[in-house]
Design a protein around this motif. Structure first.
Motif, PDB file in Angstrom:
ATOM      1  N   MET A   1      66.979 -17.049   5.593  1.00 54.32           N
ATOM      2  CA  MET A   1      66.063 -18.161   5.531  1.00 54.32           C
ATOM      3  C   MET A   1      66.793 -19.386   4.989  1.00 54.32           C
ATOM      4  O   MET A   1      67.606 -19.282   4.082  1.00 54.32           O
ATOM      5  N   SER A   2      66.462 -20.514   5.548  1.00 50.86           N
ATOM      6  CA  SER A   2      67.177 -21.720   5.168  1.00 50.86           C
ATOM      7  C   SER A   2      66.623 -22.352   3.880  1.00 50.86           C
ATOM      8  O   SER A   2      67.353 -22.573   2.937  1.00 50.86           O
ATOM      9  N   ARG A   3      65.357 -22.635   3.858  1.00 50.08           N
ATOM     10  CA  ARG A   3      64.737 -23.251   2.690  1.00 50.08           C
ATOM     11  C   ARG A   3      63.397 -22.583   2.423  1.00 50.08           C
ATOM     12  O   ARG A   3      62.819 -21.958   3.293  1.00 50.08           O
ATOM     13  N   LYS A   4      62.924 -22.779   1.250  1.00 52.45           N
ATOM     14  CA  LYS A   4      61.616 -22.256   0.890  1.00 52.45           C
ATOM     15  C   LYS A   4      60.537 -22.948   1.719  1.00 52.45           C
ATOM     16  O   LYS A   4      60.581 -24.164   1.919  1.00 52.45           O
ATOM     17  N   ALA A   5      59.594 -22.180   2.226  1.00 47.94           N
ATOM     18  CA  ALA A   5      58.430 -22.675   2.960  1.00 47.94           C
ATOM     19  C   ALA A   5      58.794 -23.303   4.303  1.00 47.94           C
ATOM     20  O   ALA A   5      58.145 -24.217   4.762  1.00 47.94           O
ATOM     21  N   THR A   6      59.854 -22.817   4.932  1.00 45.47           N
ATOM     22  CA  THR A   6      60.206 -23.281   6.263  1.00 45.47           C
ATOM     23  C   THR A   6      59.623 -22.284   7.258  1.00 45.47           C
ATOM     24  O   THR A   6      60.145 -21.196   7.436  1.00 45.47           O
ATOM     25  N   TYR A   7      58.536 -22.648   7.894  1.00 54.19           N
ATOM     26  CA  TYR A   7      57.806 -21.716   8.744  1.00 54.19           C
ATOM     27  C   TYR A   7      58.576 -21.321   9.992  1.00 54.19           C
ATOM     28  O   TYR A   7      58.347 -20.256  10.554  1.00 54.19           O
ATOM     29  N   LEU A   8      59.516 -22.130  10.455  1.00 55.47           N
ATOM     30  CA  LEU A   8      60.255 -21.790  11.660  1.00 55.47           C
ATOM     31  C   LEU A   8      61.175 -20.591  11.455  1.00 55.47           C
ATOM     32  O   LEU A   8      61.574 -19.935  12.415  1.00 55.47           O
ATOM     33  N   ASP A   9      61.531 -20.295  10.208  1.00 55.64           N
ATOM     34  CA  ASP A   9      62.392 -19.161   9.926  1.00 55.64           C
ATOM     35  C   ASP A   9      61.737 -17.847  10.325  1.00 55.64           C
ATOM     36  O   ASP A   9      62.408 -16.930  10.785  1.00 55.64           O
ATOM     37  N   SER A  10      60.451 -17.745  10.160  1.00 53.39           N
ATOM     38  CA  SER A  10      59.780 -16.485  10.436  1.00 53.39           C
ATOM     39  C   SER A  10      58.918 -16.526  11.700  1.00 53.39           C
ATOM     40  O   SER A  10      58.196 -15.577  11.992  1.00 53.39           O
ATOM     41  N   ALA A  11      59.015 -17.577  12.472  1.00 53.48           N
ATOM     42  CA  ALA A  11      58.147 -17.730  13.642  1.00 53.48           C
ATOM     43  C   ALA A  11      58.361 -16.626  14.675  1.00 53.48           C
ATOM     44  O   ALA A  11      57.397 -16.117  15.248  1.00 53.48           O
ATOM     45  N   ALA A  12      59.597 -16.239  14.907  1.00 55.62           N
ATOM     46  CA  ALA A  12      59.870 -15.196  15.904  1.00 55.62           C
ATOM     47  C   ALA A  12      59.262 -13.866  15.484  1.00 55.62           C
ATOM     48  O   ALA A  12      58.647 -13.172  16.301  1.00 55.62           O
ATOM     49  N   MET A  13      59.415 -13.498  14.226  1.00 57.26           N
ATOM     50  CA  MET A  13      58.856 -12.229  13.758  1.00 57.26           C
ATOM     51  C   MET A  13      57.339 -12.281  13.688  1.00 57.26           C
ATOM     52  O   MET A  13      56.673 -11.289  13.975  1.00 57.26           O
ATOM     53  N   GLU A  14      56.789 -13.412  13.326  1.00 55.10           N
ATOM     54  CA  GLU A  14      55.332 -13.545  13.316  1.00 55.10           C
ATOM     55  C   GLU A  14      54.773 -13.362  14.723  1.00 55.10           C
ATOM     56  O   GLU A  14      53.753 -12.705  14.909  1.00 55.10           O
ATOM     57  N   PHE A  17      54.987  -9.571  15.582  1.00 51.90           N
ATOM     58  CA  PHE A  17      53.949  -8.795  14.917  1.00 51.90           C
ATOM     59  C   PHE A  17      52.567  -9.089  15.487  1.00 51.90           C
ATOM     60  O   PHE A  17      51.717  -8.204  15.555  1.00 51.90           O
ATOM     61  N   HIS A  18      52.325 -10.314  15.901  1.00 52.90           N
ATOM     62  CA  HIS A  18      51.042 -10.645  16.527  1.00 52.90           C
ATOM     63  C   HIS A  18      50.853  -9.852  17.820  1.00 52.90           C
ATOM     64  O   HIS A  18      49.789  -9.276  18.051  1.00 52.90           O
ATOM     65  N   ILE A  19      51.893  -9.818  18.655  1.00 48.24           N
ATOM     66  CA  ILE A  19      51.820  -9.060  19.910  1.00 48.24           C
ATOM     67  C   ILE A  19      51.619  -7.575  19.620  1.00 48.24           C
ATOM     68  O   ILE A  19      50.805  -6.906  20.252  1.00 48.24           O
ATOM     69  N   MET A  20      52.371  -7.054  18.650  1.00 46.45           N
ATOM     70  CA  MET A  20      52.260  -5.636  18.305  1.00 46.45           C
ATOM     71  C   MET A  20      50.848  -5.311  17.808  1.00 46.45           C
ATOM     72  O   MET A  20      50.253  -4.317  18.230  1.00 46.45           O
TER      73      MET A  20
END
Length: 72
Positions: A1-14, A17-20
């Motif tokens: 993760m690059s910085r705290k509270a950077t939502y793009l860091d976890s967008a792919a995994m989110e 998990f949504h699809i799953m």
């Protein structure tokens, strides 16, 4: 993760998990083992048999193998 509270860091995994959750969690599972088995089977499907238009009609594993072959 690059910085705290950077939502793009976890967008792919989110997104994953949504699809799953949408495709696997619509069933009722009697045991933890049956849930784990269903998730394992779905992840195998997601990586090996699922065809994506963005990947030129190939599964993610086939697309990566082809990309590596072309790079060499």
């Amino acid at each position: 993760m690059s910085r705290k509270a950077t939502y793009l860091d976890s967008a792919a995994m989110e997104s994953f998990f949504h699809i799953m959750k949408a495709e696997v969690m619509d069933e009722d599972f009697d045991t933890k083992e049956s849930l784990i088995q269903a998730m394992t089977e779905w992840i195998n499907f997601y990586n090996h048999r699922r065809i994506k238009i963005k990947l030129n009609g190939q599964s993610p594993v086939k697309y990566r193998k082809l990309a590596v072959q072309q790079a060499v």
